[in-house]
Design a protein around this motif. Structure first.
Motif, PDB file in Angstrom:
ATOM      1  N   HIS A 180       7.046  -0.737  -9.025  1.00  0.00           N
ATOM      2  CA  HIS A 180       7.056  -0.823  -7.588  1.00  0.00           C
ATOM      3  C   HIS A 180       7.532  -1.948  -7.038  1.00  0.00           C
ATOM      4  O   HIS A 180       6.699  -2.977  -7.335  1.00  0.00           O
ATOM      5  CB  HIS A 180       6.336   0.182  -6.910  1.00  0.00           C
ATOM      6  CG  HIS A 180       6.571   0.719  -5.667  1.00  0.00           C
ATOM      7  ND1 HIS A 180       6.233  -0.225  -4.495  1.00  0.00           N
ATOM      8  CD2 HIS A 180       7.110   1.515  -4.951  1.00  0.00           C
ATOM      9  CE1 HIS A 180       6.618   0.162  -3.391  1.00  0.00           C
ATOM     10  NE2 HIS A 180       7.375   1.458  -3.598  1.00  0.00           N
ATOM     11  N   ALA A 181       8.310  -2.259  -5.791  1.00  0.00           N
ATOM     12  CA  ALA A 181       8.244  -3.383  -5.279  1.00  0.00           C
ATOM     13  C   ALA A 181       8.409  -3.377  -3.846  1.00  0.00           C
ATOM     14  O   ALA A 181       8.763  -2.426  -3.197  1.00  0.00           O
ATOM     15  CB  ALA A 181       9.581  -4.360  -5.907  1.00  0.00           C
ATOM     16  N   THR A 182       8.019  -4.346  -3.150  1.00  0.00           N
ATOM     17  CA  THR A 182       7.874  -4.331  -1.721  1.00  0.00           C
ATOM     18  C   THR A 182       8.463  -5.889  -1.302  1.00  0.00           C
ATOM     19  O   THR A 182       8.244  -6.647  -1.877  1.00  0.00           O
ATOM     20  CB  THR A 182       6.608  -4.188  -1.005  1.00  0.00           C
ATOM     21  OG1 THR A 182       5.659  -5.308  -1.492  1.00  0.00           O
ATOM     22  CG2 THR A 182       6.082  -2.656  -1.231  1.00  0.00           C
ATOM     23  N   PHE A 183       9.087  -5.676  -0.274  1.00  0.00           N
ATOM     24  CA  PHE A 183       9.829  -6.948   0.419  1.00  0.00           C
ATOM     25  C   PHE A 183       9.324  -7.226   1.868  1.00  0.00           C
ATOM     26  O   PHE A 183       9.316  -6.251   2.773  1.00  0.00           O
ATOM     27  CB  PHE A 183      11.342  -6.628   0.545  1.00  0.00           C
ATOM     28  CG  PHE A 183      12.278  -7.621   1.057  1.00  0.00           C
ATOM     29  CD1 PHE A 183      12.003  -9.077   0.900  1.00  0.00           C
ATOM     30  CD2 PHE A 183      13.353  -7.327   2.151  1.00  0.00           C
ATOM     31  CE1 PHE A 183      12.561 -10.014   1.429  1.00  0.00           C
ATOM     32  CE2 PHE A 183      13.999  -8.316   2.873  1.00  0.00           C
ATOM     33  CZ  PHE A 183      13.805  -9.469   2.549  1.00  0.00           C
ATOM     34  N   THR A 184       8.949  -8.380   2.045  1.00  0.00           N
ATOM     35  CA  THR A 184       8.331  -8.422   3.305  1.00  0.00           C
ATOM     36  C   THR A 184       8.521 -10.151   3.893  1.00  0.00           C
ATOM     37  O   THR A 184       9.042 -10.835   2.767  1.00  0.00           O
ATOM     38  CB  THR A 184       6.733  -8.324   3.482  1.00  0.00           C
ATOM     39  OG1 THR A 184       6.136  -8.533   4.728  1.00  0.00           O
ATOM     40  CG2 THR A 184       6.118  -9.269   2.521  1.00  0.00           C
ATOM     41  N   GLY A 185       8.401 -10.413   4.859  1.00  0.00           N
ATOM     42  CA  GLY A 185       8.623 -11.951   5.306  1.00  0.00           C
ATOM     43  C   GLY A 185       8.852 -12.152   6.901  1.00  0.00           C
ATOM     44  O   GLY A 185       8.825 -11.186   7.681  1.00  0.00           O
ATOM     45  N   SER A 186       9.719 -13.171   7.176  1.00  0.00           N
ATOM     46  CA  SER A 186       9.612 -13.545   8.648  1.00  0.00           C
ATOM     47  C   SER A 186      10.740 -14.515   8.782  1.00  0.00           C
ATOM     48  O   SER A 186      10.972 -15.395   7.947  1.00  0.00           O
ATOM     49  CB  SER A 186       8.345 -13.944   9.450  1.00  0.00           C
ATOM     50  OG  SER A 186       8.056 -15.135   8.830  1.00  0.00           O
ATOM     51  N   PRO A 199       6.239  -2.560   8.509  1.00  0.00           N
ATOM     52  CA  PRO A 199       5.612  -3.216   7.280  1.00  0.00           C
ATOM     53  C   PRO A 199       6.714  -3.522   6.364  1.00  0.00           C
ATOM     54  O   PRO A 199       7.951  -3.471   6.683  1.00  0.00           O
ATOM     55  CB  PRO A 199       4.616  -2.104   7.018  1.00  0.00           C
ATOM     56  CG  PRO A 199       5.198  -0.744   7.445  1.00  0.00           C
ATOM     57  CD  PRO A 199       6.056  -1.167   8.821  1.00  0.00           C
ATOM     58  N   SER A 200       6.276  -3.740   5.279  1.00  0.00           N
ATOM     59  CA  SER A 200       7.435  -4.171   4.101  1.00  0.00           C
ATOM     60  C   SER A 200       8.159  -2.965   3.914  1.00  0.00           C
ATOM     61  O   SER A 200       7.677  -1.752   3.779  1.00  0.00           O
ATOM     62  CB  SER A 200       6.767  -4.943   3.081  1.00  0.00           C
ATOM     63  OG  SER A 200       5.558  -3.958   2.396  1.00  0.00           O
ATOM     64  N   VAL A 201       9.347  -3.236   3.404  1.00  0.00           N
ATOM     65  CA  VAL A 201      10.212  -2.108   2.926  1.00  0.00           C
ATOM     66  C   VAL A 201      10.053  -1.982   1.378  1.00  0.00           C
ATOM     67  O   VAL A 201       9.878  -3.355   0.650  1.00  0.00           O
ATOM     68  CB  VAL A 201      11.821  -2.392   3.328  1.00  0.00           C
ATOM     69  CG1 VAL A 201      12.093  -3.705   2.858  1.00  0.00           C
ATOM     70  CG2 VAL A 201      12.545  -1.143   2.629  1.00  0.00           C
ATOM     71  N   GLY A 202       9.929  -0.793   0.838  1.00  0.00           N
ATOM     72  CA  GLY A 202       9.611  -0.841  -0.842  1.00  0.00           C
ATOM     73  C   GLY A 202      10.437   0.172  -1.586  1.00  0.00           C
ATOM     74  O   GLY A 202      10.975   1.117  -0.734  1.00  0.00           O
ATOM     75  N   THR A 203      10.653   0.083  -2.626  1.00  0.00           N
ATOM     76  CA  THR A 203      11.298   0.809  -3.573  1.00  0.00           C
ATOM     77  C   THR A 203      10.583   0.894  -5.145  1.00  0.00           C
ATOM     78  O   THR A 203      10.194  -0.105  -5.487  1.00  0.00           O
ATOM     79  CB  THR A 203      13.008   0.426  -3.561  1.00  0.00           C
ATOM     80  OG1 THR A 203      13.393   1.550  -4.112  1.00  0.00           O
ATOM     81  CG2 THR A 203      13.026  -0.669  -4.423  1.00  0.00           C
ATOM     82  N   SER A 204      10.929   1.774  -5.844  1.00  0.00           N
ATOM     83  CA  SER A 204      10.537   1.896  -7.207  1.00  0.00           C
ATOM     84  C   SER A 204      11.821   1.641  -7.871  1.00  0.00           C
ATOM     85  O   SER A 204      12.976   1.397  -7.307  1.00  0.00           O
ATOM     86  CB  SER A 204      10.148   3.242  -7.694  1.00  0.00           C
ATOM     87  OG  SER A 204       8.987   3.725  -7.130  1.00  0.00           O
ATOM     88  N   PHE A 205      11.622   0.830  -9.055  1.00  0.00           N
ATOM     89  CA  PHE A 205      12.836   0.290 -10.045  1.00  0.00           C
ATOM     90  C   PHE A 205      12.547   0.482 -11.398  1.00  0.00           C
ATOM     91  O   PHE A 205      11.389   0.822 -11.577  1.00  0.00           O
ATOM     92  CB  PHE A 205      12.965  -1.345  -9.725  1.00  0.00           C
ATOM     93  CG  PHE A 205      11.810  -2.058 -10.060  1.00  0.00           C
ATOM     94  CD1 PHE A 205      11.858  -2.589 -11.507  1.00  0.00           C
ATOM     95  CD2 PHE A 205      10.657  -2.398  -9.352  1.00  0.00           C
ATOM     96  CE1 PHE A 205      10.580  -3.662 -11.857  1.00  0.00           C
ATOM     97  CE2 PHE A 205       9.523  -2.993  -9.706  1.00  0.00           C
ATOM     98  CZ  PHE A 205       9.498  -3.491 -11.107  1.00  0.00           C
TER      99      PHE A 205
END
Length: 205
Positions: A180-186, A199-205
């Motif tokens: 599972h991964a999440t993507f965050t930042g600014s 919050p971060s957007v996430g997905t399974s891979f």
């Protein structure tokens, strides 16, 4: 008799029109699905190479910069998860990608969109981000990975974006597969405003 014929004509015309609308709707849906599949295929078969910005035994991080072809493929692909809504202030937690201005000032409006796509192979993640800034910007983020094996890894991603551009990149797993991964930042625009993924957007891979 004439009235009856007229009613028959109206009925036939209405039925034909309704059938045409239905068939156009079905055609539009199938076209959208086909486009999504084509976009996903482009990502899955490695059509976009990009520039390697980091590599070790475990991961390879690539940047596509503001390549519009990649951004479009990520946006249209069937596996893509998106986050982005309108925000009015810093306490609006329903916004996934909301803009903040300098101290004591809060920007208002659509914050932009963050996307994450898991390729079918279970070994690659594509990300893209488009902050709703009227200025060029610098984006710094991270793709946080937790493998099914229990191991975890964080990949730093980012880059400079031109006005109204979408930045994108990928993280390829060289060893581990699936999780599972999440993507965050600014993103910080050149006029000093900051746009955060919340919050971060996430997905399974």
């Amino acid at each position: 008799m004439k009235v009856t014929n007229f009613l028959k004509l109206v009925t036939v015309t209405a039925f034909a029109g309704a059938s045409l609308l239905v068939s156009e709707s079905v055609f539009a849906d199938s076209t959208a699905t086909l486009n999504a599949q084509q976009a996903q295929n482009q990502l899955d078969n490695g059509s976009f190479k990009g520039d390697i910005v980091y590599q070790d035994d475990d991961i390879t991080v690539r940047s596509f910069g503001d390549n519009q072809d990649v951004a479009t493929a990520i946006a249209n692909a069937e596996n893509t998860v998106s986050a982005g809504t309108t925000t009015t202030n810093s306490t609006n937690t329903s916004s996934k990608f909301s803009p903040y201005a300098n101290i004591k000032t809060t920007a208002t409006g659509n914050g932009g969109v963050a996307r994450l796509n898991a390729g079918d192979s279970g070994r690659v993640l594509y990300w893209s981000v488009k902050p709703a800034t009227e200025w060029p910007y610098n984006f710094n983020g991270s793709v946080n990975i937790k493998y099914y094996s229990g191991a975890s890894r964080t990949a730093s991603v980012g880059g400079f974006g031109a006005l109204h551009s979408t930045l994108s990149g990928s993280v390829t797993m060289n060893k581990n597969r699936g999780g599972h991964a999440t993507f965050t930042g600014s993103a910080v625009s050149v006029n000093g405003h900051t746009y955060r993924v919340l919050p971060s957007v996430g997905t399974s891979f």
